[in-house]
Design a protein around this motif. Structure first.
Motif, PDB file in Angstrom:
ATOM      1  N   VAL A  82      38.887 -34.540  76.914  1.00  0.00           N
ATOM      2  CA  VAL A  82      40.409 -34.533  77.559  1.00  0.00           C
ATOM      3  C   VAL A  82      40.887 -35.820  78.331  1.00  0.00           C
ATOM      4  N   GLN A  83      41.754 -36.223  78.173  1.00  0.00           N
ATOM      5  CA  GLN A  83      42.575 -37.448  78.502  1.00  0.00           C
ATOM      6  C   GLN A  83      43.651 -37.335  79.865  1.00  0.00           C
ATOM      7  N   SER A  84      44.403 -36.275  79.491  1.00  0.00           N
ATOM      8  CA  SER A  84      45.589 -35.990  80.235  1.00  0.00           C
ATOM      9  C   SER A  84      44.928 -35.262  81.619  1.00  0.00           C
ATOM     10  N   PRO A  85      45.636 -34.899  82.766  1.00  0.00           N
ATOM     11  CA  PRO A  85      45.275 -34.403  83.835  1.00  0.00           C
ATOM     12  C   PRO A  85      44.757 -32.989  83.736  1.00  0.00           C
ATOM     13  N   ILE A  86      43.681 -32.530  84.433  1.00  0.00           N
ATOM     14  CA  ILE A  86      43.252 -31.208  84.419  1.00  0.00           C
ATOM     15  C   ILE A  86      43.822 -30.345  85.479  1.00  0.00           C
ATOM     16  N   VAL A  87      44.563 -29.143  85.201  1.00  0.00           N
ATOM     17  CA  VAL A  87      44.911 -28.372  86.149  1.00  0.00           C
ATOM     18  C   VAL A  87      43.800 -27.480  86.611  1.00  0.00           C
ATOM     19  N   ILE A  88      43.649 -27.397  87.686  1.00  0.00           N
ATOM     20  CA  ILE A  88      42.835 -26.389  88.406  1.00  0.00           C
ATOM     21  C   ILE A  88      43.688 -25.185  89.237  1.00  0.00           C
ATOM     22  N   MET A  89      43.481 -24.029  88.713  1.00  0.00           N
ATOM     23  CA  MET A  89      44.381 -22.949  89.439  1.00  0.00           C
ATOM     24  C   MET A  89      43.688 -21.838  89.972  1.00  0.00           C
ATOM     25  N   PRO A  90      43.786 -21.415  91.297  1.00  0.00           N
ATOM     26  CA  PRO A  90      43.204 -20.173  91.952  1.00  0.00           C
ATOM     27  C   PRO A  90      44.150 -19.165  91.883  1.00  0.00           C
ATOM     28  N   HIS A  91      43.819 -17.847  92.311  1.00  0.00           N
ATOM     29  CA  HIS A  91      44.678 -16.783  92.409  1.00  0.00           C
ATOM     30  C   HIS A  91      45.730 -16.827  93.369  1.00  0.00           C
ATOM     31  N   VAL A  92      46.701 -16.051  93.016  1.00  0.00           N
ATOM     32  CA  VAL A  92      47.741 -15.834  94.072  1.00  0.00           C
ATOM     33  C   VAL A  92      47.223 -15.356  95.539  1.00  0.00           C
ATOM     34  N   ASN A  93      47.977 -15.709  96.370  1.00  0.00           N
ATOM     35  CA  ASN A  93      47.361 -15.361  97.876  1.00  0.00           C
ATOM     36  C   ASN A  93      45.935 -15.922  98.016  1.00  0.00           C
ATOM     37  N   PRO A  94      45.684 -17.200  97.835  1.00  0.00           N
ATOM     38  CA  PRO A  94      44.295 -17.704  97.754  1.00  0.00           C
ATOM     39  C   PRO A  94      43.445 -17.586  99.051  1.00  0.00           C
ATOM     40  N   ASP A  95      42.291 -17.065  98.770  1.00  0.00           N
ATOM     41  CA  ASP A  95      41.382 -16.828 100.106  1.00  0.00           C
ATOM     42  C   ASP A  95      40.399 -18.168  99.976  1.00  0.00           C
ATOM     43  N   GLY A  96      39.561 -18.058 100.892  1.00  0.00           N
ATOM     44  CA  GLY A  96      38.363 -19.144 101.283  1.00  0.00           C
ATOM     45  C   GLY A  96      37.676 -19.492  99.966  1.00  0.00           C
ATOM     46  N   ASP A  97      37.345 -18.499  99.119  1.00  0.00           N
ATOM     47  CA  ASP A  97      36.517 -18.874  98.090  1.00  0.00           C
ATOM     48  C   ASP A  97      37.392 -19.380  97.087  1.00  0.00           C
ATOM     49  N   ALA A  98      38.690 -18.877  96.724  1.00  0.00           N
ATOM     50  CA  ALA A  98      39.678 -19.559  95.851  1.00  0.00           C
ATOM     51  C   ALA A  98      39.809 -20.964  95.831  1.00  0.00           C
ATOM     52  N   VAL A  99      40.033 -21.169  97.313  1.00  0.00           N
ATOM     53  CA  VAL A  99      40.584 -22.664  97.729  1.00  0.00           C
ATOM     54  C   VAL A  99      39.163 -23.652  97.747  1.00  0.00           C
ATOM     55  N   GLY A 100      38.239 -22.874  98.226  1.00  0.00           N
ATOM     56  CA  GLY A 100      36.933 -23.864  98.204  1.00  0.00           C
ATOM     57  C   GLY A 100      36.592 -24.096  96.899  1.00  0.00           C
ATOM     58  N   SER A 101      36.561 -23.139  96.068  1.00  0.00           N
ATOM     59  CA  SER A 101      35.998 -23.431  94.519  1.00  0.00           C
ATOM     60  C   SER A 101      36.840 -24.203  93.853  1.00  0.00           C
ATOM     61  N   ALA A 102      38.306 -24.098  93.995  1.00  0.00           N
ATOM     62  CA  ALA A 102      39.126 -25.073  93.460  1.00  0.00           C
ATOM     63  C   ALA A 102      39.108 -26.584  93.899  1.00  0.00           C
ATOM     64  N   LEU A 103      39.121 -26.626  95.119  1.00  0.00           N
ATOM     65  CA  LEU A 103      38.878 -27.951  95.724  1.00  0.00           C
ATOM     66  C   LEU A 103      37.581 -28.614  95.650  1.00  0.00           C
ATOM     67  N   GLY A 104      36.602 -27.957  95.710  1.00  0.00           N
ATOM     68  CA  GLY A 104      35.377 -28.250  95.392  1.00  0.00           C
ATOM     69  C   GLY A 104      35.025 -28.890  93.915  1.00  0.00           C
ATOM     70  N   PHE A 105      35.591 -28.061  92.993  1.00  0.00           N
ATOM     71  CA  PHE A 105      35.182 -28.503  91.503  1.00  0.00           C
ATOM     72  C   PHE A 105      36.232 -29.546  91.225  1.00  0.00           C
ATOM     73  N   ALA A 106      37.555 -29.730  91.928  1.00  0.00           N
ATOM     74  CA  ALA A 106      38.418 -31.008  91.657  1.00  0.00           C
ATOM     75  C   ALA A 106      37.811 -32.085  92.420  1.00  0.00           C
ATOM     76  N   ASN A 107      37.191 -32.112  93.348  1.00  0.00           N
ATOM     77  CA  ASN A 107      36.522 -33.254  93.954  1.00  0.00           C
ATOM     78  C   ASN A 107      35.486 -33.858  93.082  1.00  0.00           C
ATOM     79  N   VAL A 108      34.694 -32.669  92.406  1.00  0.00           N
ATOM     80  CA  VAL A 108      33.754 -33.249  91.720  1.00  0.00           C
ATOM     81  C   VAL A 108      34.233 -33.946  90.387  1.00  0.00           C
ATOM     82  N   LEU A 109      35.210 -33.300  89.737  1.00  0.00           N
ATOM     83  CA  LEU A 109      35.941 -33.826  88.332  1.00  0.00           C
ATOM     84  C   LEU A 109      36.435 -35.205  88.783  1.00  0.00           C
TER      85      LEU A 109
END
Length: 344
Positions: free
Chosen positions: A19-46
């Protein structure tokens, strides 16, 4: 823990490499701590691995999660629809986190369904819908954040985990286990936490940022709900809290203000099934929690169009609040034997 499918991990790794273009990470609607934490955690790693990453959330999430690294760059779909659509159109990969059904994408459903690039679902809820190219589904994990950490390791990307990513993932695990009160029967969860602690994160500080960061209105709302909006059914070992739109308006309700409310009745002696009903404009949201063997996911799927885990689940109905409460009360006698036999 069930081992990962090597072929899926290999395919995911290959797609990430191409992949060369941006990667989109998407949590579920009304994100809770796990949704936000996993999304931002993985985003920071990538991002640390040199990838372009954009997190798009279907809607706003609570302020007490906005301290996490990368939160300021999150695109909120229902506030920036055109920008979100443009990003999705140009994206080279879509990663869906912490949900297992298209209905959990909210108003982003058309963008997800029409996405043409490679897509992957990483989630810990059972019975995932087949709407992505690859699926990493492991309900035995405490949280999607814990699962993401092990996916990162399986991909050989552990060197790209830093303090900021570890904080996000720890937050996801902490919130989805109720501060390690449930979903923690597997020793692997604590091993994961011990690994995250090696990144010099401060668990006490993270806990304070989330749980000691509420508004005065939220605290008064909680007090009112426990005093005036809680019903206890000792003969069924159950309790229920309901939250009307009028009460929400009175206490200036903001996203996340009722988070954790459903857990409070479980502190009552003899109660091991708790429910929270929240009135919305066009539906009633339901949250279910239990202790022991009572399967709230089955209760939710059978009666409230929901699902989730055995001890933590949710759902929603389009009936009005009063009819919903009446239905709930009428269901309890049907589960009396099971609730009585439930071991805590």
């Amino acid at each position: 823990m069930k081992p990962f499918d090597i072929e899926i991990i290999k395919s995911f790794s290959e797609k990430l490499g191409l992949v060369q273009s941006p990667i989109v990470i998407m949590p579920h609607v009304n994100p809770d701590g796990d949704a936000v934490g996993s999304a931002l955690g993985f985003a920071n790693v990538l991002k640390n691995a040199g990838k372009q990453v954009v997190v798009i959330s279907p809607n706003l999430y609570p302020d007490f999660y906005k301290w996490m690294a990368g939160s300021a760059e999150v695109v909120i779909f229902n506030a920036e629809r055109e920008k979100s659509a443009k990003i999705m159109k140009e994206a080279g990969m879509l990663i869906c986190l912490d949900f297992n059904h298209l209905s959990r994408t909210g108003e982003m459903i058309e963008l997800v369904e029409s996405f043409e690039g490679p897509s992957i679902l990483i989630d810990h809820h059972p019975y995932p819908q087949n709407f992505t190219d690859l699926i990493i589904s492991h309900p035995e994990y405490s949280s999607t954040a814990e699962l993401v950490f092990h996916v990162v390791k399986a991909l050989g990307m552990e060197p790209f985990v830093d303090k900021w990513a570890a904080e996000c993932l720890f937050c996801g695990i902490m919130t989805d286990t109720g501060s390690f009160d449930y979903n923690v029967s597997d020793p692997q969860t604590f091993k994961t936490v011990s690994e995250l602690l090696t990144y010099n994160i401060n668990p006490e500080e993270i806990h304070g940022r989330v749980f000691d960061n509420y508004s005065v209105d939220r605290m008064r709302l909680l007090g009112y709900c426990l005093s005036e909006c809680m019903e206890v059914y000792p003969e069924y070992h159950a309790a229920m809290i309901f939250l009307t739109k009028e009460v929400q308006k009175r206490y200036n309700f903001a996203p996340g203000d009722s988070e954790g409310f459903v857990n409070y009745p479980l502190s009552i002696k003899g109660v091991h099934f708790s429910t929270l009903f929240t009135e919305k404009d066009d539906q009633v949201k339901a949250s279910f929690r239990s202790k022991g063997d009572f399967p709230v996911n089955e209760f939710a799927s059978s009666h409230f169009n929901g699902g989730g885990h055995r001890n933590a689940s949710g759902g929603e109905v389009t009936t009005n609040l009063q009819d919903t409460l009446t239905k709930y009360r009428s269901l309890l006698p049907e589960y009396a034997e099971l609730l009585t036999k439930t071991k805590c």
